[in-house]
Design a protein around this motif. Structure first.
Motif, PDB file in Angstrom:
ATOM      1  N   SER A   9       1.896  11.880   0.456  1.00 34.93           N
ATOM      2  CA  SER A   9       1.685  13.155  -0.570  1.00 34.93           C
ATOM      3  C   SER A   9       1.303  12.552  -1.821  1.00 34.93           C
ATOM      4  O   SER A   9       0.909  13.015  -2.576  1.00 34.93           O
ATOM      5  N   LEU A  10       1.193  11.209  -2.055  1.00 27.27           N
ATOM      6  CA  LEU A  10       0.572  10.621  -3.147  1.00 27.27           C
ATOM      7  C   LEU A  10      -0.344   9.612  -2.910  1.00 27.27           C
ATOM      8  O   LEU A  10      -0.352   8.401  -3.232  1.00 27.27           O
ATOM      9  N   GLY A  11      -1.433  10.126  -2.095  1.00 29.57           N
ATOM     10  CA  GLY A  11      -2.635   9.151  -1.666  1.00 29.57           C
ATOM     11  C   GLY A  11      -3.445   9.205  -2.701  1.00 29.57           C
ATOM     12  O   GLY A  11      -3.764   9.904  -3.565  1.00 29.57           O
ATOM     13  N   ALA A  12      -4.369   8.071  -2.443  1.00 28.70           N
ATOM     14  CA  ALA A  12      -5.507   7.855  -3.581  1.00 28.70           C
ATOM     15  C   ALA A  12      -6.364   9.330  -3.637  1.00 28.70           C
ATOM     16  O   ALA A  12      -6.867   9.687  -2.436  1.00 28.70           O
ATOM     17  N   THR A  13      -6.646   9.787  -4.773  1.00 26.97           N
ATOM     18  CA  THR A  13      -7.444  10.955  -4.818  1.00 26.97           C
ATOM     19  C   THR A  13      -8.103  11.202  -6.288  1.00 26.97           C
ATOM     20  O   THR A  13      -7.395  10.508  -6.971  1.00 26.97           O
ATOM     21  N   GLN A  58       0.923  -1.095   0.007  1.00 26.03           N
ATOM     22  CA  GLN A  58      -0.081   0.137  -0.164  1.00 26.03           C
ATOM     23  C   GLN A  58       0.780   1.194   0.026  1.00 26.03           C
ATOM     24  O   GLN A  58       1.779   1.328   0.775  1.00 26.03           O
ATOM     25  N   GLY A  59       0.547   2.226  -0.971  1.00 25.58           N
ATOM     26  CA  GLY A  59       1.547   3.567  -0.986  1.00 25.58           C
ATOM     27  C   GLY A  59       2.682   3.126  -1.684  1.00 25.58           C
ATOM     28  O   GLY A  59       2.743   3.512  -2.876  1.00 25.58           O
ATOM     29  N   SER A  60       3.499   2.521  -1.099  1.00 24.35           N
ATOM     30  CA  SER A  60       4.978   2.406  -1.641  1.00 24.35           C
ATOM     31  C   SER A  60       5.289   0.794  -1.429  1.00 24.35           C
ATOM     32  O   SER A  60       4.917   0.455  -0.395  1.00 24.35           O
ATOM     33  N   PHE A  61       6.243   0.391  -2.145  1.00 25.27           N
ATOM     34  CA  PHE A  61       6.848  -0.863  -1.886  1.00 25.27           C
ATOM     35  C   PHE A  61       7.714  -0.914  -0.873  1.00 25.27           C
ATOM     36  O   PHE A  61       7.735  -1.830  -0.134  1.00 25.27           O
ATOM     37  N   ALA A  62       8.278   0.143  -0.399  1.00 24.58           N
ATOM     38  CA  ALA A  62       9.242   0.403   0.840  1.00 24.58           C
ATOM     39  C   ALA A  62       8.807   1.562   1.603  1.00 24.58           C
ATOM     40  O   ALA A  62       8.492   2.461   0.897  1.00 24.58           O
ATOM     41  N   PRO A  63       9.264   1.740   2.757  1.00 25.87           N
ATOM     42  CA  PRO A  63       8.997   2.792   3.630  1.00 25.87           C
ATOM     43  C   PRO A  63       9.769   4.093   2.811  1.00 25.87           C
ATOM     44  O   PRO A  63      10.833   3.988   2.400  1.00 25.87           O
ATOM     45  N   ALA A  64       9.037   5.256   2.848  1.00 31.45           N
ATOM     46  CA  ALA A  64       9.684   6.464   2.223  1.00 31.45           C
ATOM     47  C   ALA A  64      10.909   6.792   3.001  1.00 31.45           C
ATOM     48  O   ALA A  64      10.906   6.643   4.213  1.00 31.45           O
ATOM     49  N   MET A  65      11.965   7.587   2.437  1.00 39.62           N
ATOM     50  CA  MET A  65      13.180   7.847   3.203  1.00 39.62           C
ATOM     51  C   MET A  65      13.136   9.226   2.982  1.00 39.62           C
ATOM     52  O   MET A  65      12.782   9.828   2.076  1.00 39.62           O
ATOM     53  N   ARG A  81       2.921  15.539  -5.403  1.00 39.02           N
ATOM     54  CA  ARG A  81       1.513  15.958  -4.897  1.00 39.02           C
ATOM     55  C   ARG A  81       0.606  15.620  -6.028  1.00 39.02           C
ATOM     56  O   ARG A  81       0.806  15.380  -7.134  1.00 39.02           O
ATOM     57  N   ILE A  82      -0.783  15.408  -5.557  1.00 38.75           N
ATOM     58  CA  ILE A  82      -1.820  14.983  -6.311  1.00 38.75           C
ATOM     59  C   ILE A  82      -3.068  15.981  -6.015  1.00 38.75           C
ATOM     60  O   ILE A  82      -3.114  16.349  -4.723  1.00 38.75           O
ATOM     61  N   ALA A  83      -3.677  16.292  -6.981  1.00 41.49           N
ATOM     62  CA  ALA A  83      -5.081  17.055  -6.673  1.00 41.49           C
ATOM     63  C   ALA A  83      -6.031  16.804  -7.843  1.00 41.49           C
ATOM     64  O   ALA A  83      -5.549  16.337  -8.954  1.00 41.49           O
ATOM     65  N   GLY A  84      -7.313  16.944  -7.539  1.00 42.20           N
ATOM     66  CA  GLY A  84      -8.219  16.853  -8.800  1.00 42.20           C
ATOM     67  C   GLY A  84      -9.561  16.267  -8.214  1.00 42.20           C
ATOM     68  O   GLY A  84      -9.949  16.444  -7.023  1.00 42.20           O
ATOM     69  N   PRO A 129      12.825   4.362 -14.892  1.00 39.72           N
ATOM     70  CA  PRO A 129      14.075   3.990 -14.575  1.00 39.72           C
ATOM     71  C   PRO A 129      14.382   3.719 -13.190  1.00 39.72           C
ATOM     72  O   PRO A 129      13.330   4.273 -12.477  1.00 39.72           O
ATOM     73  N   ALA A 130      15.439   3.044 -12.894  1.00 43.02           N
ATOM     74  CA  ALA A 130      15.566   2.885 -11.522  1.00 43.02           C
ATOM     75  C   ALA A 130      15.398   4.248 -10.635  1.00 43.02           C
ATOM     76  O   ALA A 130      16.008   5.255 -10.909  1.00 43.02           O
ATOM     77  N   THR A 131      14.483   4.160  -9.504  1.00 42.83           N
ATOM     78  CA  THR A 131      14.188   5.336  -8.851  1.00 42.83           C
ATOM     79  C   THR A 131      14.041   5.099  -7.428  1.00 42.83           C
ATOM     80  O   THR A 131      13.371   4.051  -7.020  1.00 42.83           O
ATOM     81  N   ALA A 132      14.514   5.972  -6.540  1.00 40.07           N
ATOM     82  CA  ALA A 132      14.523   6.001  -5.077  1.00 40.07           C
ATOM     83  C   ALA A 132      13.368   6.878  -4.646  1.00 40.07           C
ATOM     84  O   ALA A 132      13.454   8.080  -4.983  1.00 40.07           O
ATOM     85  N   PHE A 133      12.343   6.416  -4.051  1.00 45.99           N
ATOM     86  CA  PHE A 133      11.038   7.380  -3.703  1.00 45.99           C
ATOM     87  C   PHE A 133      11.195   7.748  -2.325  1.00 45.99           C
ATOM     88  O   PHE A 133      11.143   7.206  -1.139  1.00 45.99           O
ATOM     89  N   ALA A 134      11.537   8.987  -2.344  1.00 43.76           N
ATOM     90  CA  ALA A 134      12.104   9.905  -1.134  1.00 43.76           C
ATOM     91  C   ALA A 134      10.940  10.849  -0.498  1.00 43.76           C
ATOM     92  O   ALA A 134      11.239  11.351   0.585  1.00 43.76           O
TER      93      ALA A 134
END
Length: 396
Positions: free
Chosen positions: A79-83, A5-12, A33-36, A69-74
């Motif tokens: 901040s990117l919840g279902a909306t 849920q949310g991310s595959f690993a805890p955000a850093m 960020r997400i809005a709509g 590409p390879a990405t570290a989600f920090a």
């Protein structure tokens, strides 16, 4: 790949992510960020480098996959919840060379914008994803063809998917509908939604006889449409003008006459502010969650488009007032402005026309009169001709 849920690993934290990234040099997604709402949703993600992006559509359940590409989600997980259009958003690494964002659609949707832009400060890039509600059959076709990839994903210039046309397209929006009945007549108890639909059909019939004009209805029957859906229908039809029709009520029963509104962040007067607030509650009546914030606007060209659109909207409002003067009753200061959400399209000139007030028995009688309605429709066609004439001279 395991999806959490949310991310595959805890955000850093950003610093921790960059330290981890140094070994294999993945990108760092350091903010999001997400809005709509239920018709349009924007996602913006900031990266420290330029990401290559590929999109894929998957059914059962409906999902849009964003390959990176390879990405570290920090960024913070919240901040990117279902909306808006998305009921679930998950993201994380696939392997040491790729990452993925999986968006589960609450309703069929497509990305009309998938754009990577350099940040103004020269510090990294941002991925801008604009999702838009689409018919189920269109989503099914996207799944079938898998036509979009990093090389041909639609950009901001492809936002309105309408074939070029020399027709002048007018979207006629009958206010309210379905569970949202709108105002109620003081004497007959007639619902506003019935009056607006009858007038919309009368105007549509008259415009259909005008050369070079194509009129479309946002609704042709008694159905509920959110405010954003009304705007979306107009834009998807390639509308050159949106006319939203209403017949509201006021506490002052002696107030009567037609009023034309254009959009503004600041209302022209207290009455305009009250009407806008009441009309903007249509979504809440229909069970649509009101957006808590507007989508990010960080584009000079878009801002210029909004200004030009507002100028055209004002021109149309003035044409309506000129056409109505001496022919039907107008309120004092008949051109007013307020923050009506149905007028929010940045690229479609739009007006909201209060035909009269159901709280006034004289207005109510006229609003229910077929001959009066046809007369007003004819005057509105005249206003449209007046508004369109200089556009035709200038090749618009």
């Amino acid at each position: 790949m395991s999806l959490g849920q949310g991310s595959f690993a805890p955000a850093m934290a950003v610093d921790e992510a960059k330290a981890e990234a140094s070994a294999s040099a993945p990108l760092v997604a350091y903010a999001a960020r997400i809005a709509g709402d239920d018709a349009r949703t924007r996602i913006v993600i900031d990266f420290d480098g330029r990401p290559d992006v590929a999109l894929r559509y998957i059914a059962h359940p409906d999902r849009i996959v964003v390959d990176l590409p390879a990405t570290a989600f920090a960024f913070d997980e919240g901040s990117l919840g279902a909306t808006g259009l998305f009921s679930d958003i998950r993201y994380g690494s696939v392997d040491n060379q790729s990452a993925r964002i999986v968006l589960t659609a609450a309703r069929p949707a497509r990305f009309v914008v998938s754009d990577v832009r350099a940040n103004d400060e020269g510090n990294g890039y941002r991925l801008v994803l604009d999702a838009e509600l689409v018919p189920a059959e269109e989503f099914a076709e996207l799944v079938k063809t898998q036509a979009w990839s990093a090389g041909d994903a639609p950009s901001v210039t492809d936002e309105v998917a309408v074939e070029p046309s020399h027709e002048f397209v007018i979207a006629i929006d009958a206010g309210h509908g379905g569970i949202d009945a709108g105002a109620t007549g003081a004497g007959t108890r007639t619902a506003e939604k019935e009056i607006t639909l009858a007038f919309a059909k009368s105007l549509h019939e008259r415009l259909s006889g005008e050369a070079g004009i194509r009129a479309v209805l946002t609704r042709s029957d008694d159905r509920f449409l959110s405010l954003s859906e009304r705007v979306l229908i107009a834009r998807r039809q390639g509308a050159d003008l949106l006319i939203s029709l209403h017949a509201d009520t006021l506490r002052q029963a002696d107030t009567r006459g037609a009023t034309v509104y254009t959009i503004s962040d600041k209302a022209s007067d207290h009455m305009a502010a009250q009407l806008a607030e009441r009309e903007n509650l249509s979504d809440a009546i229909g069970g649509v969650a009101l957006p808590t914030e507007t989508a990010e606007v960080n584009d000079i060209l878009l801002d210029l488009t909004r200004r030009e659109t507002q100028a055209f909207s004002i021109s149309m409002a003035q044409a309506v007032v000129q056409s109505f003067e001496g022919q039907i009753s107008l309120i004092n200061n008949p051109h007013r402005h307020a923050g009506f959400r149905v007028l929010q399209a940045p690229d479609v000139p739009s007006i909201l026309l209060e035909l009269g007030f159901l709280s006034n028995k004289q207005d109510e009688k006229l609003l229910l009169d077929d001959k009066w309605r046809d007369k007003v429709a004819d005057l509105l066609v005249e206003a449209i001709r007046r508004y369109r004439a200089p556009l035709m001279v200038n090749g618009g």
